[in-house]
Design a protein around this motif. Structure first.
Motif, PDB file in Angstrom:
ATOM      1  N   THR A   1     -10.413  -5.415   3.813  1.00 29.34           N
ATOM      2  CA  THR A   1     -11.024  -6.375   2.894  1.00 29.34           C
ATOM      3  C   THR A   1     -10.066  -7.453   2.413  1.00 29.34           C
ATOM      4  O   THR A   1     -10.507  -8.535   2.042  1.00 29.34           O
ATOM      5  CB  THR A   1     -11.612  -5.657   1.657  1.00 29.34           C
ATOM      6  OG1 THR A   1     -10.571  -4.943   0.986  1.00 29.34           O
ATOM      7  CG2 THR A   1     -12.730  -4.711   2.053  1.00 29.34           C
ATOM      8  N   GLU A   2      -8.772  -7.188   2.433  1.00 29.58           N
ATOM      9  CA  GLU A   2      -7.801  -8.139   1.895  1.00 29.58           C
ATOM     10  C   GLU A   2      -7.182  -9.057   2.951  1.00 29.58           C
ATOM     11  O   GLU A   2      -6.568 -10.058   2.598  1.00 29.58           O
ATOM     12  CB  GLU A   2      -6.691  -7.381   1.161  1.00 29.58           C
ATOM     13  CG  GLU A   2      -7.211  -6.622  -0.048  1.00 29.58           C
ATOM     14  CD  GLU A   2      -6.156  -5.760  -0.724  1.00 29.58           C
ATOM     15  OE1 GLU A   2      -4.949  -5.875  -0.388  1.00 29.58           O
ATOM     16  OE2 GLU A   2      -6.536  -4.958  -1.601  1.00 29.58           O
ATOM     17  N   TRP A   3      -7.346  -8.715   4.218  1.00 30.74           N
ATOM     18  CA  TRP A   3      -6.701  -9.453   5.302  1.00 30.74           C
ATOM     19  C   TRP A   3      -7.721  -9.934   6.326  1.00 30.74           C
ATOM     20  O   TRP A   3      -8.711  -9.258   6.582  1.00 30.74           O
ATOM     21  CB  TRP A   3      -5.681  -8.576   6.029  1.00 30.74           C
ATOM     22  CG  TRP A   3      -4.510  -8.201   5.197  1.00 30.74           C
ATOM     23  CD1 TRP A   3      -4.437  -7.173   4.302  1.00 30.74           C
ATOM     24  CD2 TRP A   3      -3.242  -8.852   5.169  1.00 30.74           C
ATOM     25  NE1 TRP A   3      -3.192  -7.147   3.727  1.00 30.74           N
ATOM     26  CE2 TRP A   3      -2.436  -8.169   4.243  1.00 30.74           C
ATOM     27  CE3 TRP A   3      -2.703  -9.948   5.850  1.00 30.74           C
ATOM     28  CZ2 TRP A   3      -1.124  -8.547   3.970  1.00 30.74           C
ATOM     29  CZ3 TRP A   3      -1.393 -10.313   5.580  1.00 30.74           C
ATOM     30  CH2 TRP A   3      -0.620  -9.627   4.651  1.00 30.74           C
ATOM     31  N   ASP A   4      -7.452 -11.075   6.925  1.00 34.06           N
ATOM     32  CA  ASP A   4      -8.184 -11.534   8.102  1.00 34.06           C
ATOM     33  C   ASP A   4      -7.332 -11.224   9.322  1.00 34.06           C
ATOM     34  O   ASP A   4      -6.158 -11.616   9.370  1.00 34.06           O
ATOM     35  CB  ASP A   4      -8.437 -13.051   8.056  1.00 34.06           C
ATOM     36  CG  ASP A   4      -9.607 -13.424   7.170  1.00 34.06           C
ATOM     37  OD1 ASP A   4     -10.586 -12.647   7.125  1.00 34.06           O
ATOM     38  OD2 ASP A   4      -9.537 -14.489   6.524  1.00 34.06           O
TER      39      ASP A   4
ATOM     40  N   ARG B   1      -8.513  -1.273   2.163  1.00 37.06           N
ATOM     41  CA  ARG B   1      -7.815  -2.422   1.586  1.00 37.06           C
ATOM     42  C   ARG B   1      -7.391  -3.412   2.672  1.00 37.06           C
ATOM     43  O   ARG B   1      -7.562  -4.620   2.516  1.00 37.06           O
ATOM     44  CB  ARG B   1      -6.612  -1.949   0.774  1.00 37.06           C
ATOM     45  CG  ARG B   1      -7.047  -1.223  -0.499  1.00 37.06           C
ATOM     46  CD  ARG B   1      -5.877  -0.796  -1.327  1.00 37.06           C
ATOM     47  NE  ARG B   1      -5.152  -1.969  -1.840  1.00 37.06           N
ATOM     48  CZ  ARG B   1      -3.955  -1.907  -2.381  1.00 37.06           C
ATOM     49  NH1 ARG B   1      -3.331  -0.754  -2.496  1.00 37.06           N
ATOM     50  NH2 ARG B   1      -3.366  -3.009  -2.816  1.00 37.06           N
TER      51      ARG B   1
ATOM     52  N   TYR C   1       0.836  -1.202   0.000  1.00 34.97           N
ATOM     53  CA  TYR C   1       0.000   0.000   0.000  1.00 34.97           C
ATOM     54  C   TYR C   1       0.871   1.252   0.000  1.00 34.97           C
ATOM     55  O   TYR C   1       0.426   2.327   0.379  1.00 34.97           O
ATOM     56  CB  TYR C   1      -0.959  -0.019   1.190  1.00 34.97           C
ATOM     57  CG  TYR C   1      -1.645  -1.366   1.348  1.00 34.97           C
ATOM     58  CD1 TYR C   1      -2.478  -1.855   0.345  1.00 34.97           C
ATOM     59  CD2 TYR C   1      -1.416  -2.169   2.451  1.00 34.97           C
ATOM     60  CE1 TYR C   1      -3.083  -3.101   0.450  1.00 34.97           C
ATOM     61  CE2 TYR C   1      -2.020  -3.425   2.564  1.00 34.97           C
ATOM     62  CZ  TYR C   1      -2.844  -3.884   1.564  1.00 34.97           C
ATOM     63  OH  TYR C   1      -3.430  -5.114   1.668  1.00 34.97           O
TER      64      TYR C   1
ATOM     65  N   TYR D   1      -3.323 -13.066   4.925  1.00 34.86           N
ATOM     66  CA  TYR D   1      -3.771 -12.530   3.650  1.00 34.86           C
ATOM     67  C   TYR D   1      -4.800 -13.495   3.055  1.00 34.86           C
ATOM     68  O   TYR D   1      -4.520 -14.677   2.853  1.00 34.86           O
ATOM     69  CB  TYR D   1      -2.588 -12.329   2.697  1.00 34.86           C
ATOM     70  CG  TYR D   1      -2.946 -11.526   1.486  1.00 34.86           C
ATOM     71  CD1 TYR D   1      -3.344 -10.197   1.601  1.00 34.86           C
ATOM     72  CD2 TYR D   1      -2.898 -12.086   0.223  1.00 34.86           C
ATOM     73  CE1 TYR D   1      -3.685  -9.448   0.491  1.00 34.86           C
ATOM     74  CE2 TYR D   1      -3.236 -11.344  -0.902  1.00 34.86           C
ATOM     75  CZ  TYR D   1      -3.629 -10.025  -0.764  1.00 34.86           C
ATOM     76  OH  TYR D   1      -3.971  -9.280  -1.863  1.00 34.86           O
ATOM     77  N   LYS D   2      -5.999 -13.018   2.816  1.00 38.03           N
ATOM     78  CA  LYS D   2      -7.113 -13.875   2.402  1.00 38.03           C
ATOM     79  C   LYS D   2      -6.832 -14.648   1.112  1.00 38.03           C
ATOM     80  O   LYS D   2      -7.159 -15.829   1.012  1.00 38.03           O
ATOM     81  CB  LYS D   2      -8.387 -13.048   2.224  1.00 38.03           C
ATOM     82  CG  LYS D   2      -8.967 -12.518   3.511  1.00 38.03           C
ATOM     83  CD  LYS D   2     -10.195 -11.675   3.227  1.00 38.03           C
ATOM     84  CE  LYS D   2     -10.770 -11.078   4.492  1.00 38.03           C
ATOM     85  NZ  LYS D   2     -11.964 -10.258   4.211  1.00 38.03           N
ATOM     86  N   ALA D   3      -6.250 -14.000   0.112  1.00 40.94           N
ATOM     87  CA  ALA D   3      -6.069 -14.633  -1.194  1.00 40.94           C
ATOM     88  C   ALA D   3      -5.088 -15.797  -1.171  1.00 40.94           C
ATOM     89  O   ALA D   3      -5.195 -16.709  -1.996  1.00 40.94           O
ATOM     90  CB  ALA D   3      -5.623 -13.596  -2.220  1.00 40.94           C
ATOM     91  N   THR D   4      -4.128 -15.780  -0.226  1.00 41.80           N
ATOM     92  CA  THR D   4      -3.119 -16.849  -0.192  1.00 41.80           C
ATOM     93  C   THR D   4      -3.224 -17.721   1.057  1.00 41.80           C
ATOM     94  O   THR D   4      -2.651 -18.804   1.088  1.00 41.80           O
ATOM     95  CB  THR D   4      -1.697 -16.265  -0.236  1.00 41.80           C
ATOM     96  OG1 THR D   4      -1.486 -15.469   0.936  1.00 41.80           O
ATOM     97  CG2 THR D   4      -1.464 -15.454  -1.500  1.00 41.80           C
TER      98      THR D   4
ATOM     99  N   MET E   1       1.565 -12.161   0.490  1.00 39.03           N
ATOM    100  CA  MET E   1       0.573 -11.815  -0.515  1.00 39.03           C
ATOM    101  C   MET E   1       0.783 -12.513  -1.854  1.00 39.03           C
ATOM    102  O   MET E   1      -0.025 -12.377  -2.761  1.00 39.03           O
ATOM    103  CB  MET E   1       0.555 -10.287  -0.714  1.00 39.03           C
ATOM    104  CG  MET E   1       0.119  -9.549   0.529  1.00 39.03           C
ATOM    105  SD  MET E   1       0.254  -7.756   0.360  1.00 39.03           S
ATOM    106  CE  MET E   1      -1.218  -7.411  -0.615  1.00 39.03           C
TER     107      MET E   1
END
Length: 131
Positions: free
Chosen positions: A59-62, A56, A39, A90-93, A128
């Motif tokens: 929404t992108e992290w738990d 960001r 960021y 990190y949610k995506a990974t 990420m």
């Protein structure tokens, strides 16, 4: 947030919830996220800071959490330095972080006028990506 709070108390509150942070920002606050950090960049004003950083993160992290271990106060310069660690997944990974940070806060009349982040961005970037 009452304006009679000491600078260090204002900054401590910013780590307790976004409502405290947003209340301490102004439309002229300069907010710098570290180069190399996902960021990274300099943002000005509440809306830009919220959109480019906190929306960001939310929404992108738990469980993205900055935990401060030590505060340093420079009363004659209205500067607070916070040392701590970021944690979260990190949610995506699904990868987690434990990254050291230093935050430098500059205040004027109980409001944050400048923020600068120093962080081990490599750890965050690794979480990420799938590398």
């Amino acid at each position: 947030m009452p304006s009679q709070l000491a600078n260090i108390d204002i900054i401590r509150h910013t780590y307790e919830g976004p409502q405290y942070l947003l209340a301490a920002l102004t439309e002229s606050t300069e907010w710098t996220e570290a180069a190399g950090y996902p960021y990274g960049g300099t943002y000005h004003g509440v809306a830009s800071i919220k959109e480019n950083v906190f929306d960001r993160l939310g929404t992108e992290w738990d469980g993205f959490t900055p935990t401060v271990h030590v505060y340093h106060e420079f009363k004659d310069k209205d500067i607070i330095i916070a040392e701590g660690t970021y944690t979260g997944v990190y949610k995506a990974t699904g990868r987690s972080i434990h990254a050291d940070f230093v935050h430098v806060w500059e205040l004027d009349s109980g409001k944050i006028v400048k923020f600068k982040q120093y962080v081990d961005s490599h750890i965050v970037v690794q979480a990420m990506t799938n590398e």
